[in-house]
Design a protein around this motif. Structure first.
Motif, PDB file in Angstrom:
ATOM      1  N   THR A 113     -19.056  -4.139  47.766  1.00 13.02           N
ATOM      2  CA  THR A 113     -20.422  -4.632  47.961  1.00 13.02           C
ATOM      3  C   THR A 113     -21.422  -3.721  47.269  1.00 13.02           C
ATOM      4  OG1 THR A 113     -19.784  -5.581  50.089  1.00 13.02           O
ATOM      5  CG2 THR A 113     -22.136  -5.255  49.703  1.00 13.02           C
ATOM      6  N   GLY A 114     -21.195  -2.409  47.375  1.00 11.08           N
ATOM      7  CA  GLY A 114     -22.099  -1.451  46.737  1.00 11.08           C
ATOM      8  C   GLY A 114     -22.149  -1.614  45.230  1.00 11.08           C
ATOM      9  N   GLU A 115     -21.006  -1.895  44.620  1.00 15.18           N
ATOM     10  CA  GLU A 115     -20.964  -2.092  43.168  1.00 15.18           C
ATOM     11  C   GLU A 115     -21.786  -3.307  42.763  1.00 15.18           C
ATOM     12  OE1 GLU A 115     -17.708  -3.094  39.611  1.00 15.18           O
ATOM     13  OE2 GLU A 115     -17.058  -2.864  41.706  1.00 15.18           O
ATOM     14  N   LEU A 116     -21.643  -4.396  43.521  1.00 17.84           N
ATOM     15  CA  LEU A 116     -22.402  -5.612  43.219  1.00 17.84           C
ATOM     16  C   LEU A 116     -23.901  -5.387  43.438  1.00 17.84           C
ATOM     17  CD1 LEU A 116     -20.036  -8.265  44.831  1.00 17.84           C
ATOM     18  CD2 LEU A 116     -20.241  -7.659  42.421  1.00 17.84           C
ATOM     19  N   MET A 117     -24.242  -4.635  44.478  1.00 21.06           N
ATOM     20  CA  MET A 117     -25.651  -4.307  44.711  1.00 21.06           C
ATOM     21  C   MET A 117     -26.207  -3.475  43.562  1.00 21.06           C
ATOM     22  SD  MET A 117     -25.477  -3.388  48.775  1.00 21.06           S
ATOM     23  CE  MET A 117     -27.099  -2.605  48.753  1.00 21.06           C
ATOM     24  N   SER A 118     -25.392  -2.570  43.029  1.00 19.51           N
ATOM     25  CA  SER A 118     -25.838  -1.733  41.915  1.00 19.51           C
ATOM     26  C   SER A 118     -26.112  -2.565  40.677  1.00 19.51           C
ATOM     27  CB  SER A 118     -24.770  -0.666  41.610  1.00 19.51           C
ATOM     28  OG  SER A 118     -25.199   0.190  40.571  1.00 19.51           O
ATOM     29  N   MET A 192     -23.332   5.461  39.579  1.00 16.37           N
ATOM     30  CA  MET A 192     -24.361   4.980  40.501  1.00 16.37           C
ATOM     31  C   MET A 192     -23.846   3.820  41.342  1.00 16.37           C
ATOM     32  SD  MET A 192     -27.247   5.032  41.954  1.00 16.37           S
ATOM     33  CE  MET A 192     -28.195   6.264  41.048  1.00 16.37           C
ATOM     34  N   GLY A 193     -22.970   2.984  40.758  1.00 11.56           N
ATOM     35  CA  GLY A 193     -22.356   1.909  41.528  1.00 11.56           C
ATOM     36  C   GLY A 193     -21.550   2.456  42.698  1.00 11.56           C
ATOM     37  N   GLY A 194     -20.801   3.538  42.456  1.00  8.91           N
ATOM     38  CA  GLY A 194     -20.051   4.180  43.538  1.00  8.91           C
ATOM     39  C   GLY A 194     -20.969   4.785  44.577  1.00  8.91           C
ATOM     40  N   LEU A 195     -22.078   5.353  44.113  1.00 14.62           N
ATOM     41  CA  LEU A 195     -23.055   5.951  45.024  1.00 14.62           C
ATOM     42  C   LEU A 195     -23.664   4.879  45.933  1.00 14.62           C
ATOM     43  CD1 LEU A 195     -24.243   8.854  45.366  1.00 14.62           C
ATOM     44  CD2 LEU A 195     -26.161   8.104  43.981  1.00 14.62           C
ATOM     45  N   THR A 196     -23.990   3.731  45.351  1.00 18.41           N
ATOM     46  CA  THR A 196     -24.535   2.624  46.137  1.00 18.41           C
ATOM     47  C   THR A 196     -23.507   2.112  47.136  1.00 18.41           C
ATOM     48  OG1 THR A 196     -25.841   1.981  44.201  1.00 18.41           O
ATOM     49  CG2 THR A 196     -25.686   0.384  45.980  1.00 18.41           C
ATOM     50  N   ALA A 197     -22.236   2.106  46.735  1.00 22.62           N
ATOM     51  CA  ALA A 197     -21.172   1.663  47.641  1.00 22.62           C
ATOM     52  C   ALA A 197     -21.075   2.585  48.860  1.00 22.62           C
ATOM     53  CB  ALA A 197     -19.837   1.626  46.904  1.00 22.62           C
ATOM     54  N   ILE A 198     -21.208   3.884  48.637  1.00 28.19           N
ATOM     55  CA  ILE A 198     -21.169   4.837  49.755  1.00 28.19           C
ATOM     56  C   ILE A 198     -22.328   4.584  50.709  1.00 28.19           C
ATOM     57  CG2 ILE A 198     -21.393   7.275  50.367  1.00 28.19           C
ATOM     58  CD1 ILE A 198     -19.886   7.956  47.815  1.00 28.19           C
ATOM     59  N   LEU A 199     -23.520   4.337  50.150  1.00 29.13           N
ATOM     60  CA  LEU A 199     -24.679   4.047  50.987  1.00 29.13           C
ATOM     61  C   LEU A 199     -24.436   2.801  51.839  1.00 29.13           C
ATOM     62  CD1 LEU A 199     -27.615   4.674  48.483  1.00 29.13           C
ATOM     63  CD2 LEU A 199     -27.136   5.979  50.554  1.00 29.13           C
TER      64      LEU A 199
END
Length: 582
Positions: A113-118, A192-199
């Motif tokens: 989900t975080g990757e798609l949000m990124s 950044m996609g991985g960072l958003t996924a963690i969030l």
């Protein structure tokens, strides 16, 4: 032209009127730069050589008027081009969201989900910055540079060659550095996609993090990912900062040559001082748009890295697609037949040769050990995934030959996840029928035994239930989902562990709501609690992706097979719990 850039700029096509206005105003801005440089020589000549002091007194007024007109043109240019850019980005963001939402479920199992949000936020924001810089600056700076180059070649073509010859020399390092910027940008956006996924994972799972005291490890995980992002972004900073000094160093050779040879011509009398100053003014001014073009190119490369990621997402094919001549099915009778159905996730087989016929308005229970394929089987019915082998038919139509909309209209789903949205209760129920009246919503809520608790809430049906319905209990959330399914009034119903997460009292209330929901519908019930499916018309027992038993509750108990063993295990556990109770 780069195909990524071409595809990005194509989004500007609907807004050509705004582009035309901005082009006209940019021509005024760029032309004024050349006019200003051209007028330096005759004005200086009249003042110092001709002694016309009247012109000198008008110069301040002329400067103010010139820059006021230039400022108005620049304001109009910048505002219209940025408006066009924002509209284009809005179209891209809408397309990315629409394309992602329409993807099949297999797509979402492959992507976090975080990757798609990124992709929908960071990548498009990076594209937006690049498009604003490039489209807003490119046309204006090119016109400005061309008008100024015309002036310097008109004044002295020999000196112009000295200044102009170094400009092409900046192209190679600019291109080399630009490629590195593009790669560094792409890598930083991946991180950044991985960072958003963690969030996303941390905030959605905050209860677990706190319950197990994992705040420290969660913070360290985020810091490590953030450190990786900094490492990648540092490469972009280095190359971006390097580009301008390299270009300026190369350009300095041209300036030095002009100063030396131009100064020599003035001292030898072959060129007047006013002509030389006019030339120098134009030359200094022409390097300014060239430097800005360099910045635009760097921004373009960073934007291209983001655009490639966005377009890869848009171009990813859907595994579940509607066939060209698909049939729109009216309300079905509810006859569902699975014929030799097989399915696998990648190389992992889940279902193997499953055949099952379900009569209209009957209740079929799917039971079996975890991982036996129960939920996967019912997920194939609305085409969340497509079968790998065999077929599924509704009223004799292969579901792959039906339009996706008409297929979805045949099926209502209630599962254990109780997916609700940060909206009012009424609008959450309306997901079953978007244009339903409040009376229809209330009737569905009454049938789901939800009306009483809804009316006790501060704002009744207008009460906002918070993110994922956190302001409601588990039983209340499930009854809202049942009301949503009732409002949809589909002929086929899927209940996937609909009561598994509820306490006994809530389960009894929800079961009453489910009884109302199942009336006059073909119902598939996936359950671990065998007590909830004893009255099913048929119980299908799966194990390792195959149907191993099928029959009524009494028949299967008497057969002494897997169902009987599961039943004995569950009820012996229940008896043990009761005996050990207070």
């Amino acid at each position: 032209m780069n195909p990524t850039l071409t595809r990005t700029l194509a989004y500007f096509k609907p807004y050509w009127k705004l582009l035309a206005v901005s082009a006209l105003c940019s021509a005024i801005v760029g032309g004024m730069d050349g006019a200003f440089a051209y007028l330096v020589e005759p004005v200086l000549k009249k003042i110092f050589a001709g002694g016309e002091t009247g012109i000198f007194l008008l110069i301040p007024l002329g400067i103010v008027a010139l820059f006021a007109l230039r400022g108005l043109a620049r304001f109009t240019y910048d505002s219209t081009i940025q408006l066009a850019g924002q509209k284009a980005i809005q179209d891209i963001r809408n397309q990315v969201y629409a394309s992602t939402v329409r993807m099949d479920m297999a797509f979402f199992t492959r992507r976090s989900t975080g990757e798609l949000m990124s992709h929908a936020t960071n990548d498009i924001s990076t594209m937006q910055a690049g498009m604003a810089n490039v489209v807003c600056g490119l046309f204006r700076e090119i016109l400005s540079a061309c008008s100024l180059l015309g002036v310097i070649f008109y004044r002295n073509w020999q000196l112009a060659l000295f200044s102009f010859v170094v400009i092409p020399l900046t192209a190679y390092p600019a291109q080399l550095i630009g490629k590195k910027i593009k790669r560094a940008s792409g890598r930083s956006l991946n991180v950044m996609g991985g960072l958003t996924a963690i969030l996303q994972e941390s905030f959605s799972g905050i209860k677990v993090i706190k319950a197990f005291g994992l705040e420290g490890s969660a913070i360290e995980r985020f810091r490590a990912s953030n450190r990786d992002y900094f490492t990648q972004y540092r490469q972009y900073i280095k190359y971006d900062a390097m580009s301008m000094p390299v270009s300026e160093t190369i350009i300095s050779f041209g300036i030095a040559a002009v100063v030396y040879f131009g100064g020599s011509q003035v001292m030898s009398g072959r060129m007047t001082a006013s002509e030389f100053f006019s030339f120098i003014a134009a030359m200094v001014m022409v390097f300014n748009p060239i430097k800005k073009l360099q910045n635009s190119y760097n921004s373009l490369q960073r934007s291209a890295g983001a655009a490639e990621r966005v377009f890869r997402l848009l171009d990813e094919p859907r595994r579940v697609q509607e066939r060209p001549h698909a049939v729109a099915l009216g309300r079905s009778t509810g006859l569902v037949i699975f014929r030799d159905v097989s399915f696998s996730y990648g190389d992992e087989p889940i279902l193997d040769g499953v055949s099952l016929e379900v009569q209209p308005n009957s209740m079929v229970a799917l039971v079996g050990p975890s991982g036996s394929g129960k939920s996967t089987l019912v997920s194939l019915l609305p085409r969340f995934y497509d079968v790998a082998g065999g077929s599924i038919t509704i009223d004799g139509y292969d579901i792959r030959d039906l339009t996706l909309d008409s297929l979805v209209n045949q099926i209502a789903l209630v599962d254990q996840e109780t997916t609700l949205f940060h909206d009012s209760i009424a609008n959450n129920i309306r997901y079953g029928k978007p244009h339903a009246t409040l009376d229809e919503v209330m009737e569905a809520a009454k049938a789901a035994y939800a009306h009483d608790f809804i009316t006790q809430l501060p704002e009744g049906y207008d009460t906002s239930i918070g993110d994922r319905g956190v302001r409601l209990s588990g039983g209340q959330r499930q009854r809202i989902c049942i009301a949503r399914a009732l409002l949809k009034n589909a002929p086929i119903l899927i209940l996937d562990e609909a009561t598994s997460a509820l306490d006994t009292e809530s389960e009894q209330m929800v079961q009453k709501a489910l009884d109302n929901l199942m009336q006059n519908r073909t119902t598939f019930v996936v359950a671990h609690r065998l007590s909830t499916v004893q009255h099913a018309d048929s119980i299908v027992v799966l194990d390792e992706g195959r149907i191993v038993e099928q029959g009524t509750h009494e028949t299967l108990l008497g057969a002494g097979g897997l169902y009987s063993r599961l039943h004995a295990l569950q009820f012996s556990d229940s008896s043990a719990m009761e005996n050990n109770g207070p």
